[in-house]
Design a protein around this motif. Structure first.
Motif, PDB file in Angstrom:
ATOM      1  N   GLU A   1       0.831  -1.195   0.000  1.00 18.71           N
ATOM      2  CA  GLU A   1       0.000   0.000   0.000  1.00 18.71           C
ATOM      3  C   GLU A   1       0.866   1.247   0.000  1.00 18.71           C
ATOM      4  OE1 GLU A   1      -2.866   0.053   3.081  1.00 18.71           O
ATOM      5  OE2 GLU A   1      -3.433  -2.040   2.792  1.00 18.71           O
ATOM      6  N   GLN A   2       0.447   2.227  -0.741  1.00 17.06           N
ATOM      7  CA  GLN A   2       1.188   3.472  -0.803  1.00 17.06           C
ATOM      8  C   GLN A   2       0.937   4.299   0.447  1.00 17.06           C
ATOM      9  OE1 GLN A   2       3.421   4.265  -3.066  1.00 17.06           O
ATOM     10  NE2 GLN A   2       3.063   2.290  -4.031  1.00 17.06           N
ATOM     11  N   PRO A   3       1.983   4.590   1.238  1.00 20.28           N
ATOM     12  CA  PRO A   3       1.791   5.333   2.466  1.00 20.28           C
ATOM     13  C   PRO A   3       1.811   6.825   2.230  1.00 20.28           C
ATOM     14  CG  PRO A   3       4.068   4.639   2.273  1.00 20.28           C
ATOM     15  CD  PRO A   3       3.352   4.120   1.061  1.00 20.28           C
ATOM     16  N   GLY A   4       1.388   7.566   3.232  1.00 23.83           N
ATOM     17  CA  GLY A   4       1.441   9.016   3.162  1.00 23.83           C
ATOM     18  C   GLY A   4       2.083   9.572   4.413  1.00 23.83           C
ATOM     19  N   PRO A   5       2.582  10.787   4.385  1.00 23.65           N
ATOM     20  CA  PRO A   5       3.277  11.351   5.537  1.00 23.65           C
ATOM     21  C   PRO A   5       2.323  11.685   6.681  1.00 23.65           C
ATOM     22  CG  PRO A   5       3.027  12.984   3.814  1.00 23.65           C
ATOM     23  CD  PRO A   5       2.539  11.699   3.243  1.00 23.65           C
ATOM     24  N   VAL A   6       2.842  11.460   7.928  1.00 21.88           N
ATOM     25  CA  VAL A   6       2.072  11.837   9.106  1.00 21.88           C
ATOM     26  C   VAL A   6       2.940  12.662  10.044  1.00 21.88           C
ATOM     27  CG1 VAL A   6       0.725  11.027  11.073  1.00 21.88           C
ATOM     28  CG2 VAL A   6       0.638   9.775   8.925  1.00 21.88           C
ATOM     29  N   GLU A   7       3.916  12.009  10.706  1.00 23.14           N
ATOM     30  CA  GLU A   7       4.753  12.714  11.656  1.00 23.14           C
ATOM     31  C   GLU A   7       6.202  12.669  11.184  1.00 23.14           C
ATOM     32  OE1 GLU A   7       4.215  10.937  15.430  1.00 23.14           O
ATOM     33  OE2 GLU A   7       2.060  11.339  15.516  1.00 23.14           O
ATOM     34  N   PRO A   8       6.809  13.798  10.852  1.00 25.82           N
ATOM     35  CA  PRO A   8       8.185  13.783  10.415  1.00 25.82           C
ATOM     36  C   PRO A   8       9.126  13.524  11.582  1.00 25.82           C
ATOM     37  CG  PRO A   8       7.356  16.025  10.494  1.00 25.82           C
ATOM     38  CD  PRO A   8       6.205  15.135  10.797  1.00 25.82           C
ATOM     39  N   GLY A   9      10.272  12.910  11.279  1.00 25.23           N
ATOM     40  CA  GLY A   9      11.309  12.647  12.267  1.00 25.23           C
ATOM     41  C   GLY A   9      12.628  12.448  11.569  1.00 25.23           C
ATOM     42  N   THR A  10      13.695  12.358  12.330  1.00 23.53           N
ATOM     43  CA  THR A  10      15.023  12.204  11.742  1.00 23.53           C
ATOM     44  C   THR A  10      15.711  10.971  12.294  1.00 23.53           C
ATOM     45  OG1 THR A  10      16.052  13.602  13.413  1.00 23.53           O
ATOM     46  CG2 THR A  10      15.284  14.675  11.379  1.00 23.53           C
ATOM     47  N   LEU A  11      16.502  10.350  11.440  1.00 22.84           N
ATOM     48  CA  LEU A  11      17.415   9.271  11.823  1.00 22.84           C
ATOM     49  C   LEU A  11      18.809   9.733  11.427  1.00 22.84           C
ATOM     50  CD1 LEU A  11      15.294   6.249  10.517  1.00 22.84           C
ATOM     51  CD2 LEU A  11      15.627   6.908  12.913  1.00 22.84           C
ATOM     52  N   ALA A  12      19.380  10.605  12.301  1.00 23.07           N
ATOM     53  CA  ALA A  12      20.627  11.274  11.961  1.00 23.07           C
ATOM     54  C   ALA A  12      21.749  10.281  11.698  1.00 23.07           C
ATOM     55  CB  ALA A  12      21.019  12.246  13.073  1.00 23.07           C
ATOM     56  N   ASP A  13      21.787   9.173  12.470  1.00 24.59           N
ATOM     57  CA  ASP A  13      22.861   8.206  12.300  1.00 24.59           C
ATOM     58  C   ASP A  13      22.829   7.547  10.922  1.00 24.59           C
ATOM     59  OD1 ASP A  13      23.790   8.739  14.799  1.00 24.59           O
ATOM     60  OD2 ASP A  13      22.841   7.010  15.764  1.00 24.59           O
ATOM     61  N   LEU A  14      21.648   7.488  10.345  1.00 22.88           N
ATOM     62  CA  LEU A  14      21.510   6.882   9.020  1.00 22.88           C
ATOM     63  C   LEU A  14      21.462   7.924   7.909  1.00 22.88           C
ATOM     64  CD1 LEU A  14      18.863   4.090   9.767  1.00 22.88           C
ATOM     65  CD2 LEU A  14      21.350   3.857   9.645  1.00 22.88           C
ATOM     66  N   GLY A  15      21.374   9.182   8.256  1.00 19.82           N
ATOM     67  CA  GLY A  15      21.300  10.239   7.247  1.00 19.82           C
ATOM     68  C   GLY A  15      19.938  10.325   6.595  1.00 19.82           C
ATOM     69  N   LEU A  16      18.876   9.979   7.338  1.00 23.04           N
ATOM     70  CA  LEU A  16      17.534   9.922   6.754  1.00 23.04           C
ATOM     71  C   LEU A  16      16.563  10.812   7.533  1.00 23.04           C
ATOM     72  CD1 LEU A  16      17.211   6.054   6.257  1.00 23.04           C
ATOM     73  CD2 LEU A  16      17.768   7.742   4.511  1.00 23.04           C
ATOM     74  N   THR A  17      15.627  11.398   6.804  1.00 23.78           N
ATOM     75  CA  THR A  17      14.461  12.038   7.387  1.00 23.78           C
ATOM     76  C   THR A  17      13.257  11.198   6.995  1.00 23.78           C
ATOM     77  OG1 THR A  17      15.461  14.229   7.189  1.00 23.78           O
ATOM     78  CG2 THR A  17      13.079  14.136   7.506  1.00 23.78           C
ATOM     79  N   VAL A  18      12.425  10.848   7.993  1.00 17.55           N
ATOM     80  CA  VAL A  18      11.338   9.906   7.727  1.00 17.55           C
ATOM     81  C   VAL A  18      10.043  10.427   8.321  1.00 17.55           C
ATOM     82  CG1 VAL A  18      12.875   7.909   7.666  1.00 17.55           C
ATOM     83  CG2 VAL A  18      11.839   8.611   9.832  1.00 17.55           C
ATOM     84  N   THR A  19       8.961   9.831   7.889  1.00 12.70           N
ATOM     85  CA  THR A  19       7.648  10.097   8.460  1.00 12.70           C
ATOM     86  C   THR A  19       6.883   8.788   8.505  1.00 12.70           C
ATOM     87  OG1 THR A  19       5.647  11.420   8.254  1.00 12.70           O
ATOM     88  CG2 THR A  19       6.621  10.621   6.219  1.00 12.70           C
ATOM     89  N   ARG A  20       5.972   8.681   9.454  1.00 14.34           N
ATOM     90  CA  ARG A  20       5.218   7.440   9.581  1.00 14.34           C
ATOM     91  C   ARG A  20       4.317   7.218   8.381  1.00 14.34           C
ATOM     92  NH1 ARG A  20       2.329   7.224  15.264  1.00 14.34           N
ATOM     93  NH2 ARG A  20       0.648   7.332  13.744  1.00 14.34           N
ATOM     94  N   ALA A  21       4.208   5.964   7.958  1.00 13.79           N
ATOM     95  CA  ALA A  21       3.279   5.612   6.884  1.00 13.79           C
ATOM     96  C   ALA A  21       1.852   5.712   7.412  1.00 13.79           C
ATOM     97  CB  ALA A  21       3.553   4.202   6.379  1.00 13.79           C
TER      98      ALA A  21
END
Length: 520
Positions: A423-443
């Motif tokens: 299923e195609q997710p959509g953004p909800v709550e942004p957050g960062t994973l600095a150790d991995l170099g990623l910015t993510v949001t919950r599906a």
């Protein structure tokens, strides 16, 4: 006076004789001494003799045939398409450089003329096609290749791409005799086909398959076939390599040879010095379309199994595990705690497939089937494909740092394997994973984290993670927020691992990416 005259005559004769002797000595390079002259011996080198292939060729040649294929399919109109029709290159003047270039490139309008892009894998299907003149009715020649008898009652083997799209088949014997043949069955996945010739009471000379497990790199091979329509052509070379994967399909396991093969050799046999078939010539690698010493043959073991099923049922049934798999790299092995980079990593079990019903999950590593070790994805595909649908197999898995075994009842390999949907997710709550170099949001479905930004200098960027990718799990632990990710990374670090295995979904496909754990 008379006595004096005779004396002068005698002196002249003696002088003349001496002159002739000197001339003879100068002319022949030696003065005779009453014995025969001695000459040096001609050069002769005692060297190991290269074995002749004549005895092998004499025995096997009657079993090798030319295969001519005709079809009712009419050729495409040369005036249509991007190179013709209104506004196309045909509207250009005949002496226009672009028109000359494309005319030459296309082989004067009759197909591709055997020309391919430099460095391109060239299957003989492309090379063997020889379109004939346009005909309003009736079959026309579409291809020709090679084949060989495997039984005295007229069964013969060739390539699937030689006979595909054909309606009528003609076999030309070694002595020039032509016989009609019918198609018994084909297997596109291994590019093999079986024809049958009705020879009445005639018994055909046939050959047998070799045990290709005994073939070594460097062994002699003799190829017999129909290159460029020149039937009965023999070339020789050696086995250059084994286990070649050329991207032709999931069952790639080709033998590479350097015997010269060209257009028309497709489906022809490569023999060992005992007259056994070690492989079936199928593809070449060539910048120009001609032989450059790199050819690929289907191994005899594969051909023997497939051909046997085609002769019996006209088709091939293969077992189906129903999982998407990828190789286990050193980094993947380290992140999962495996001692060696072996096996096949399950990226996604397919919905309603035998694997998911048996409990196989994403992140599992399949290490063995029925007690036989799995070296990688290709080996797993061949092992499962060689087992009949409906059979139950023991599949050994590496999961959560330990081994376990599940029983799987195999299904039948479908013609079009369905990909597992995500299923195609959509953004909800942004957050960062600095150790991995990623910015993510919950599906929005709560299953995973959507990558919204990637640090271009990070390991994640180097390994191909992109914005829009969905992180489903870390080391087989499902993640729903950034805390799940950091907890999984801490667990791996406490266990002494240097990286974590990240499950990524993109465009309805799943793969695993190993990412290093930052040192704190």
């Amino acid at each position: 006076m008379e006595q004096q005259k005779n004396s002068k005559t005698r002196d002249r004769l003696l002088a003349a004789g001496a002159s002739m002797a000197i001339a003879a000595a100068v002319g022949f390079g030696a003065v005779t001494t009453g014995t025969a002259p001695v000459f040096a011996e001609a050069v002769s080198v005692q060297a190991p003799q290269v074995p002749s292939f004549a005895d092998v060729v004499q025995q096997v040649s009657p079993a090798v045939v030319s295969v001519q294929v005709k079809s009712n399919i009419q050729p495409a109109n040369d005036e249509s398409g991007p190179f013709g029709g209104p506004g196309g290159f045909n509207d250009l003047p005949d002496d226009h450089p672009l028109k000359r270039f494309f005319r030459e490139f296309r082989g004067d309008g009759n197909g591709d003329g055997g020309n391919g892009a430099p460095g391109q894998w060239r299957e003989f299907r492309r090379d063997d096609s020889k379109p004939g003149p346009k005909r309003p009715h009736g079959p026309r020649p579409v291809s020709q290749g090679s084949g060989f008898f495997i039984s005295e009652d007229g069964y013969l083997v060739t390539n699937n791409h030689v006979v595909q799209d054909g309606q009528n088949f003609t076999v030309v014997m070694d002595d020039g005799k032509e016989l009609d043949a019918k198609l018994i069955g084909t297997d596109p996945r291994t590019d093999l086909a079986v024809l049958k010739v009705d020879g009445g009471s005639q018994k055909f000379t046939y050959v047998d398959f070799a045990d290709d497990s005994q073939i070594r790199v460097g062994d002699w091979v003799v190829a017999v076939g129909n290159p460029f329509g020149l039937g009965g052509t023999v070339t020789a070379g050696i086995v250059s390599a084994r286990g070649r994967d050329i991207g032709a399909g999931p069952y790639d396991d080709f033998i590479q040879i350097d015997a010269a093969v060209n257009r028309g050799n497709s489906g022809g046999p490569a023999f060992n010095l005992n007259g056994k078939v070690v492989g079936i010539n199928t593809a070449i690698f060539s910048p120009s379309g001609g032989n450059v010493g790199i050819a690929f043959a289907i191994p005899a073991s594969t051909a023997k199994q497939v051909v046997g099923e085609l002769m019996k049922d006209g088709s091939v049934e293969r077992g189906w595990l129903g999982v998407q798999i990828q190789p286990v790299t050193d980094e993947v092995a380290e992140s999962l705690g495996l001692s060696a980079a072996k096996g096949a990593l399950v990226s996604e079990p397919q919905a309603d497939g035998p694997g998911v019903k048996a409990g196989i999950k994403s992140g599992d590593v399949i290490t063995a089937v029925n007690g036989k070790d799995v070296a990688g994805p290709r080996e797993l595909a061949r092992m499962i494909g060689g087992i009949a649908p409906g059979d139950t197999v023991d599949v050994a898995l590496w999961r959560n740092g330990k081994s376990e075994t599940v029983k799987v009842k195999l299904g039948e390999l479908p013609s079009d394997q369905k990909q597992a949907s995500v299923e195609q997710p959509g953004p909800v709550e942004p957050g960062t994973l600095a150790d991995l170099g990623l910015t993510v949001t919950r599906a929005d479905d709560g299953k995973g984290l959507v990558v919204t930004d990637v640090d271009p200098d990070s390991d994640a960027a180097d390994r191909g993670i992109q914005a829009g990718d969905v992180i489903r799990s870390i080391n087989s632990v499902e993640v729903k927020d950034t805390k799940d990710v950091t907890d999984a990374m801490k667990t791996a670090s406490d266990a002494g691992r240097k990286s974590v295995l990240v499950q990524i979904s993109r465009d309805d496909n799943t793969r695993f990416v190993p990412l290093p754990i930052a040192k704190g």
